[in-house]
Scaffold this motif. Structure first.
Motif, mmCIF file in Angstrom:
data_model
loop_
_atom_site.group_PDB
_atom_site.id
_atom_site.type_symbol
_atom_site.label_atom_id
_atom_site.label_comp_id
_atom_site.label_asym_id
_atom_site.label_seq_id
_atom_site.Cartn_x
_atom_site.Cartn_y
_atom_site.Cartn_z
ATOM 1 N N THR A 75 8.047 6.468 6.004
ATOM 2 C CA THR A 75 8.055 5.126 6.583
ATOM 3 C C THR A 75 6.877 4.364 6.000
ATOM 4 O O THR A 75 5.982 4.958 5.405
ATOM 5 N N GLY A 76 6.875 3.084 6.174
ATOM 6 C CA GLY A 76 5.724 2.290 5.754
ATOM 7 C C GLY A 76 5.778 1.920 4.288
ATOM 8 O O GLY A 76 6.711 2.268 3.573
ATOM 9 N N PRO A 77 4.735 1.214 3.834
ATOM 10 C CA PRO A 77 4.759 0.599 2.503
ATOM 11 C C PRO A 77 4.725 1.606 1.356
ATOM 12 O O PRO A 77 5.182 1.309 0.264
ATOM 13 N N ASN A 78 4.161 2.808 1.599
ATOM 14 C CA ASN A 78 4.068 3.781 0.502
ATOM 15 C C ASN A 78 5.114 4.884 0.610
ATOM 16 O O ASN A 78 4.930 5.978 0.096
#
Lengths: 301, 301
Positions: free
Chosen positions: B276-279
């Protein structure tokens, strides 16, 4: 730019006119293992008689400059310790003078006695290397392993006693010590010996490179770090300096990176097919000659 | 495609409806080293009670299926040798059934006893491996080395007794024997143990990869070779099969390459931040759950 093939007396004499400093790779240029290349000693003497500055630039990281000089002595080649720049020495100088590793930090070494000797001479503390505890087979027990938080760098060179334990310890320092530097004395893929090839220093750091997913800072040719190290000790004009070597991706690239002229000899790794024809390398030397011995035509009568 | 997070009874029951074959990675999913993941045994028993086919798919190349079964026995996990697919076994099957290595050829092994056992069982002759002559430190003497021209493949797995001699011999076969195959049991960058990480099997073949400038044929996850090996032995419908693992770039990628559904557990290598998340990784599993133990809700009352 096309390569200039040297053949006539005037071609070779032109080198004497244009260059004051002659930098030599050693293995594949001056000798093969324990066999001198025909004419190499004579050519070095001719250059000295013309007051040319001679510098030996080798990626060999297993020997200190001092033990490398013994090799010159055994082969009857005149050389002085301060003319010899090896990647073990350059790595030690990089740590002491460029990185300025704090005095309370040390280096974990994957490498041999020559590298340890150069580190000692530069006043850099180290662990690993030839330590018998690390030169044993089998798995590193992480339960028993105590992380030394003062290890601020891992330095890899050619190490014929490389073990999974050494690689595992280096991996711990590089993943668990914040800011731990990952250095390679050089990244030669292979290492010529007895007319054959063995895996080179680049192959010794390759497991860490693969496990970490990042590349080491390379010190030896073709990296400019090696030239910076020479510049710190010798005053020379790059425009009047020529690098002579047998490898396109180390010696010749090194010369090009440093703004030096380059002369390729065909007595080592590089074959004719790599500089001419459809599969020629994009790394083009300024000059090419079959052997360093070709410069014997310059002998004063 | 977004990942579906499993949490309710119906979510888990849906897996029983949709899939007949449950493929499991082991370390990080069923256990950590010598510690069972809470609920793992119970969940395997629940699946068996629903007549689900269980297959264990491990990249561990140091153990044969038989010695890997001992590990299941010690941890009290029901398993049968023909349910276990390891990368050493798959490598041996690849050599015998896909490559069909001629009977007069042999394999040079960088690997451990488990790999040798699987090769023997598939009738593949080998040299190297645990041979004490190769498990010694120091440089290979090319002068004394006799090239065995019957070596038709080099196979690398995790080898905690890897030496420069083994790497040097493998390098000779790969560069001097025409057509010699370069195989890696798997290319895991790291290997989890005792709550830490050591360099994985991919790090053991990395020196050869670097010295040769070419990549090995990889057998284990995520390569489809491993699934081909399972397909040759087990009749299953990929559409009704789910791969459960803790690593995105091996387990989940393996499932996706083979057209299987995939379930990621967060008890191993992969952290929440990687999905999950930007990376987030570009490798997205179909389903995610915290632990295999979460499937205990399916226990029949």
């Amino acid at each position: 730019m096309a390569v200039t093939r040297l053949s006539s007396y005037d071609d070779y004499a032109g080198l004497l006119d244009r260059y004051d400093v002659f930098m030599f790779d050693c293995d594949g240029v001056l000798w093969h293992g324990d066999h001198l290349i025909d004419g190499a000693v004579e050519v070095l003497n001719i250059l000295r008689s013309h007051n040319k500055k001679i510098i030996f630039v080798t990626n060999n990281a297993t020997k200190s400059r001092r033990s490398y000089k013994t090799k010159f002595d055994q082969l009857g080649v005149e050389a002085h310790v301060d003319e010899i720049y090896g990647s073990a020495y350059a790595s030690a100088v990089y740590l002491s003078s460029v990185v300025k590793l704090p005095k309370d930090q040390k280096v974990y070494v994957i490498g041999m006695a020559g590298m340890e000797e150069e580190l000692r001479e530069e006043g850099i503390a180290y662990v690993g290397g030839t330590d018998p505890a690390d030169c044993t087979l089998g798995q590193l027990s992480l339960t028993d392993f105590e992380l030394d938080t003062s290890v601020g760098a891992v330095l890899c060179g050619l190490d014929t006693d490389v073990t999974y334990k050494k690689l595992s310890k280096a991996f711990q320092y590089l993943t668990r010590n914040p800011g731990c530097l990952f250095l390679a004395s050089n990244e030669d893929s292979t290492y010529p010996i007895n007319g054959g090839l063995l895996p080179g220093a680049g192959a010794i750091s390759a497991p860490l490179r693969f496990a970490l997913g990042r590349d080491p800072i390379a010190i030896g040719k073709p990296a400019s770090t090696m030239l910076d190290c020479i510049k710190a000790k010798v005053d020379f004009d790059p425009k009047r300096t020529i690098m002579i070597g047998d490898r396109l991706n180390t010696d010749i690239q090194f010369g090009r990176n440093g703004g030096l002229a380059t002369l390729l000899v065909l007595t080592g790794i590089t074959s004719e097919a790599e500089i001419t024809g459809p599969n020629a390398s994009p790394i083009v030397p300024d000059f090419v000659t079959q052997s360093i011995g070709d410069l014997r035509v310059l002998k004063k009568e």
